[in-house]
Design an enzyme around this catalytic site. Structure first.
Site, PDB file in Angstrom:
ATOM      1  N   SER A 198       0.878  -1.553   0.262  1.00  0.00           N
ATOM      2  CA  SER A 198      -0.361  -0.467   0.019  1.00  0.00           C
ATOM      3  C   SER A 198       1.075   1.159   0.203  1.00  0.00           C
ATOM      4  O   SER A 198       2.054   1.101   0.048  1.00  0.00           O
ATOM      5  CB  SER A 198      -0.570  -0.213   1.090  1.00  0.00           C
ATOM      6  OG  SER A 198      -1.700   1.531   1.293  1.00  0.00           O
ATOM      7  N   TYR A 234      -2.019   5.314  -5.551  1.00  0.00           N
ATOM      8  CA  TYR A 234      -2.979   6.321  -6.712  1.00  0.00           C
ATOM      9  C   TYR A 234      -2.874   7.515  -7.062  1.00  0.00           C
ATOM     10  O   TYR A 234      -1.916   7.795  -7.130  1.00  0.00           O
ATOM     11  CB  TYR A 234      -4.153   7.416  -5.013  1.00  0.00           C
ATOM     12  CG  TYR A 234      -4.629   6.191  -3.448  1.00  0.00           C
ATOM     13  CD1 TYR A 234      -5.401   5.785  -4.047  1.00  0.00           C
ATOM     14  CD2 TYR A 234      -3.779   5.670  -2.903  1.00  0.00           C
ATOM     15  CE1 TYR A 234      -6.286   4.770  -3.102  1.00  0.00           C
ATOM     16  CE2 TYR A 234      -4.216   5.276  -2.037  1.00  0.00           C
ATOM     17  CZ  TYR A 234      -5.430   4.796  -1.984  1.00  0.00           C
ATOM     18  OH  TYR A 234      -6.229   3.482  -0.817  1.00  0.00           O
ATOM     19  N   THR A 246      -5.321   1.900  -8.061  1.00  0.00           N
ATOM     20  CA  THR A 246      -6.836   1.881  -7.097  1.00  0.00           C
ATOM     21  C   THR A 246      -7.822   2.665  -7.781  1.00  0.00           C
ATOM     22  O   THR A 246      -7.704   4.524  -7.555  1.00  0.00           O
ATOM     23  CB  THR A 246      -6.381   2.608  -5.454  1.00  0.00           C
ATOM     24  OG1 THR A 246      -5.605   1.071  -5.018  1.00  0.00           O
ATOM     25  CG2 THR A 246      -7.866   1.974  -4.807  1.00  0.00           C
ATOM     26  N   LYS A 265      -7.339  -1.667 -10.348  1.00  0.00           N
ATOM     27  CA  LYS A 265      -7.524  -2.241  -8.569  1.00  0.00           C
ATOM     28  C   LYS A 265      -9.328  -1.928  -8.625  1.00  0.00           C
ATOM     29  O   LYS A 265      -8.855   0.098  -8.288  1.00  0.00           O
ATOM     30  CB  LYS A 265      -6.923  -1.975  -7.731  1.00  0.00           C
ATOM     31  CG  LYS A 265      -7.566  -2.548  -5.718  1.00  0.00           C
ATOM     32  CD  LYS A 265      -6.073  -2.607  -5.258  1.00  0.00           C
ATOM     33  CE  LYS A 265      -7.329  -3.488  -4.158  1.00  0.00           C
ATOM     34  NZ  LYS A 265      -7.517  -2.083  -3.383  1.00  0.00           N
ATOM     35  N   HIS A 317     -12.704  -2.422  -2.777  1.00  0.00           N
ATOM     36  CA  HIS A 317     -12.060  -2.134  -1.961  1.00  0.00           C
ATOM     37  C   HIS A 317     -13.059  -2.474  -0.198  1.00  0.00           C
ATOM     38  O   HIS A 317     -12.430  -2.058   0.691  1.00  0.00           O
ATOM     39  CB  HIS A 317     -12.494  -0.790  -1.619  1.00  0.00           C
ATOM     40  CG  HIS A 317     -10.996  -0.132  -1.497  1.00  0.00           C
ATOM     41  ND1 HIS A 317      -9.524   0.633  -2.033  1.00  0.00           N
ATOM     42  CD2 HIS A 317     -10.780  -0.013   0.259  1.00  0.00           C
ATOM     43  CE1 HIS A 317      -9.330   1.742  -1.183  1.00  0.00           C
ATOM     44  NE2 HIS A 317      -9.355   0.649   0.273  1.00  0.00           N
TER      45      HIS A 317
HETATM   46  C1  LIG Z   1      -7.639  -1.427   7.275  1.00  0.00           C
HETATM   47  C2  LIG Z   1      -8.120  -2.007   6.161  1.00  0.00           C
HETATM   48  C3  LIG Z   1      -6.980  -0.407   4.810  1.00  0.00           C
HETATM   49  C4  LIG Z   1      -6.484  -0.665   3.142  1.00  0.00           C
HETATM   50  N1  LIG Z   1      -6.172   0.582   2.890  1.00  0.00           N
HETATM   51  C5  LIG Z   1      -5.722   0.265   0.835  1.00  0.00           C
HETATM   52  C6  LIG Z   1      -5.297   1.059   0.554  1.00  0.00           C
HETATM   53  O1  LIG Z   1      -4.372   2.047   0.758  1.00  0.00           O
HETATM   54  N2  LIG Z   1      -5.239   0.809  -0.813  1.00  0.00           N
HETATM   55  C7  LIG Z   1      -6.116  -0.025  -1.739  1.00  0.00           C
HETATM   56  O2  LIG Z   1      -5.846   0.052  -2.451  1.00  0.00           O
HETATM   57  N3  LIG Z   1      -6.607  -0.978  -1.354  1.00  0.00           N
HETATM   58  C8  LIG Z   1      -7.159  -0.760  -0.041  1.00  0.00           C
HETATM   59  N4  LIG Z   1      -7.965  -2.226   0.919  1.00  0.00           N
HETATM   60  C9  LIG Z   1      -8.402  -2.647   0.181  1.00  0.00           C
HETATM   61  C10 LIG Z   1      -8.458  -4.146   0.257  1.00  0.00           C
HETATM   62  O3  LIG Z   1      -6.904  -3.982  -0.741  1.00  0.00           O
HETATM   63  C11 LIG Z   1      -8.990  -4.448  -0.325  1.00  0.00           C
HETATM   64  O4  LIG Z   1      -9.625  -4.721  -1.744  1.00  0.00           O
HETATM   65  C12 LIG Z   1     -10.060  -5.330   0.401  1.00  0.00           C
HETATM   66  O5  LIG Z   1      -9.322  -5.477   2.123  1.00  0.00           O
HETATM   67  C13 LIG Z   1     -10.349  -6.603   0.300  1.00  0.00           C
HETATM   68  O6  LIG Z   1     -11.294  -7.679   0.613  1.00  0.00           O
HETATM   69  P1  LIG Z   1     -11.790  -8.199   2.115  1.00  0.00           P
HETATM   70  O7  LIG Z   1     -10.828  -7.229   3.326  1.00  0.00           O
HETATM   71  O8  LIG Z   1     -12.729  -8.564   2.647  1.00  0.00           O
HETATM   72  O9  LIG Z   1     -10.134  -9.384   2.468  1.00  0.00           O
HETATM   73  C14 LIG Z   1      -7.830  -2.106   2.671  1.00  0.00           C
HETATM   74  C15 LIG Z   1      -8.743  -2.504   3.139  1.00  0.00           C
HETATM   75  C16 LIG Z   1      -8.753  -2.546   5.012  1.00  0.00           C
HETATM   76  C17 LIG Z   1      -9.512  -3.070   5.432  1.00  0.00           C
HETATM   77  O1  LIG Z   2      -9.164   2.781   4.144  1.00  0.00           O
HETATM   78  C1  LIG Z   2      -9.084   2.624   3.437  1.00  0.00           C
HETATM   79  O2  LIG Z   2      -9.256   1.652   2.674  1.00  0.00           O
HETATM   80  C2  LIG Z   2      -8.070   2.774   2.489  1.00  0.00           C
HETATM   81  O3  LIG Z   2      -8.036   2.956   1.057  1.00  0.00           O
HETATM   82  C3  LIG Z   2      -6.861   3.864   3.268  1.00  0.00           C
HETATM   83  C4  LIG Z   2      -5.961   4.894   3.005  1.00  0.00           C
HETATM   84  C5  LIG Z   2      -4.885   5.876   4.046  1.00  0.00           C
HETATM   85  C6  LIG Z   2      -5.247   5.462   4.016  1.00  0.00           C
HETATM   86  C7  LIG Z   2      -5.180   3.403   4.474  1.00  0.00           C
HETATM   87  C8  LIG Z   2      -5.663   3.313   4.642  1.00  0.00           C
END
Ligand SMILES: Cc1cc2nc3c(=O)[nH]c(=O)nc-3n(C[C@H](O)[C@H](O)[C@H](O)COP(=O)(O)O)c2cc1C
Ligand SMILES: O=C(O)C(=O)c1ccccc1
Length: 331
Positions: free
Chosen positions: A120, A147, A173, A245, A269
């Site tokens: 990430s 992003y 994303t 994504k 997401h």
């Molecule tokens: C706490 C958290 C932080 C996330 N941060 C990002 C991120 O920084 N960038 C991104 O593209 N997706 C982010 N996601 C989405 C994940 O990449 C992913 O699409 C999603 O968690 C998949 O679903 P699941 O949690 O049910 O397995 C985040 C998800 C969570 C739960």
């Molecule tokens: O929270 C999220 O889903 C996410 O994409 C994110 C964005 C910035 C910092 C940490 C997580």
């Protein structure tokens, strides 16, 4: 191959972690409320996050019998490299929330299991440190999640660093022009805890703590992102693979093909962005049908078991990814 998981010994049999749901429950006991909420919640009415997991229950497996499974092999190819089974770690920010080693521990675990990890851009460690942690254990492919940023020099700098460190692909994303509406984050005034930075953006903990999570996201990302401007630009600055994504429709699958992307991740997401969009397992077949084999298709969202992975692959995904289980495991 196979065999049952070896339970981690505990005094109380109820505390044994045998499945991802056990891991989730165990994490709930350890994490502070605002952290658990941040990780586990979805946006607004929680419709999509709920459906991401429950939609899997609608699909049944037409099992064939009398097939020799003594030499079953779960391995497959991801990013041109053999992967022990079709599951990688989705890009998820702030893994330092769940364990001080955060993304370093995830990189080591992925390398140990022989699966890829997506970094990430909101990781708490640098691309170099995460790459090194994984490569210290074994060969591992990393995707770099990005992003579209307001600051193009910063965006290009991150791409260059990802290239220098040997990342294979960009995961752009596309479902987050702004952060989803998450009441839990507002109620709890969620902020990244003291001591954690976003080194990929050059932000230290002081800078982050002054803003809400929402503001820190909005201040850096560009809500004017679009296909026509951003994909050709990415193509012009890097030779890394470009994956989109956050696709959940046939229309956007065709856009990704038209713009020469290498792959899409059918993703919403984890139900954290626009609520009310379909569960990814329900959206997958229309994306697969539209693609007609012209683009690679991966999926994430609600995958919690090998059976879920089987269903996703049966419905046309090549590879699966998980987000929240990373945090539960880390904690
Ligand atoms: C706490 C958290 C932080 C996330 N941060 C990002 C991120 O920084 N960038 C991104 O593209 N997706 C982010 N996601 C989405 C994940 O990449 C992913 O699409 C999603 O968690 C998949 O679903 P699941 O949690 O049910 O397995 C985040 C998800 C969570 C739960
Ligand atoms: O929270 C999220 O889903 C996410 O994409 C994110 C964005 C910035 C910092 C940490 C997580």
């Amino acid at each position: 191959m196979g065999g049952n998981p070896v339970p981690i010994p505990t005094k109380n049999p109820d505390d044994r972690i045998l499945c991802i749901e056990d891991l989730r429950k165990s994490a709930l006991k350890k994490l502070p409320r605002e952290v658990a909420d941040f990780i586990n919640c979805g946006s607004t009415d929680q419709i999509t996050i709920h459906e991401n997991t429950t939609a899997y229950n609608k699909y049944r497996v037409r099992s064939r019998v009398l097939i020799d499974v003594s030499k079953a092999d779960t391995s497959t190819i991801c990013f041109g490299q053999r992967s022990s089974f079709p599951l990688g770690c989705s890009p998820a920010g702030i893994q330092g929330l769940a364990h001080p080693d955060g993304e370093l521990a995830t990189a080591r675990a992925c390398a140990k299991k022989g699966v890829p990890m997506a970094i990430s851009s909101f990781a708490n460690y640098s691309i170099k440190d995460i790459r090194s942690a994984g490569l210290g254990v074994g060969p591992i492919k990393h995707a770099m999640q990005m992003y579209t940023l307001k600051n193009r020099e910063l965006e290009e700098g991150i791409i260059r660093e990802a290239e220098r460190q040997g990342c294979t692909a960009i995961f752009l994303t596309a479902d987050s022009p702004v952060l989803g509406v998450r009441y839990n984050e507002w109620r709890n005034d969620f902020r990244t805890p003291d001591g954690l930075g976003f080194p990929i953006y050059g932000w230290d903990t002081e800078k982050i703590r002054k803003q809400t999570h929402d503001d820190s996201f909005t201040n850096i990302t560009d809500d004017s992102h679009n296909w026509a401007r951003d994909i050709p630009w990415l193509r012009s600055v890097t030779n890394m693979e470009i994956w989109i994504k956050g696709v959940v429709t046939a229309e956007d699958t065709l856009m990704a093909i038209q713009l020469g992307c290498d792959g899409i991740i059918v993703s919403n997401h984890g139900g954290r962005q626009l609520d009310g969009v379909p569960a990814t397992i329900d959206a997958l077949p229309e994306c697969v049908a539209a693609a007609q084999g012209r683009i690679r298709i991966h999926v994430d969202g609600g995958i919690r078991s090998g059976t879920d992975m089987f269903k996703a692959i049966a419905l046309g995904a090549e590879y699966c990814w998980v987000g929240r289980p990373i945090f539960w495991g880390l904690s």
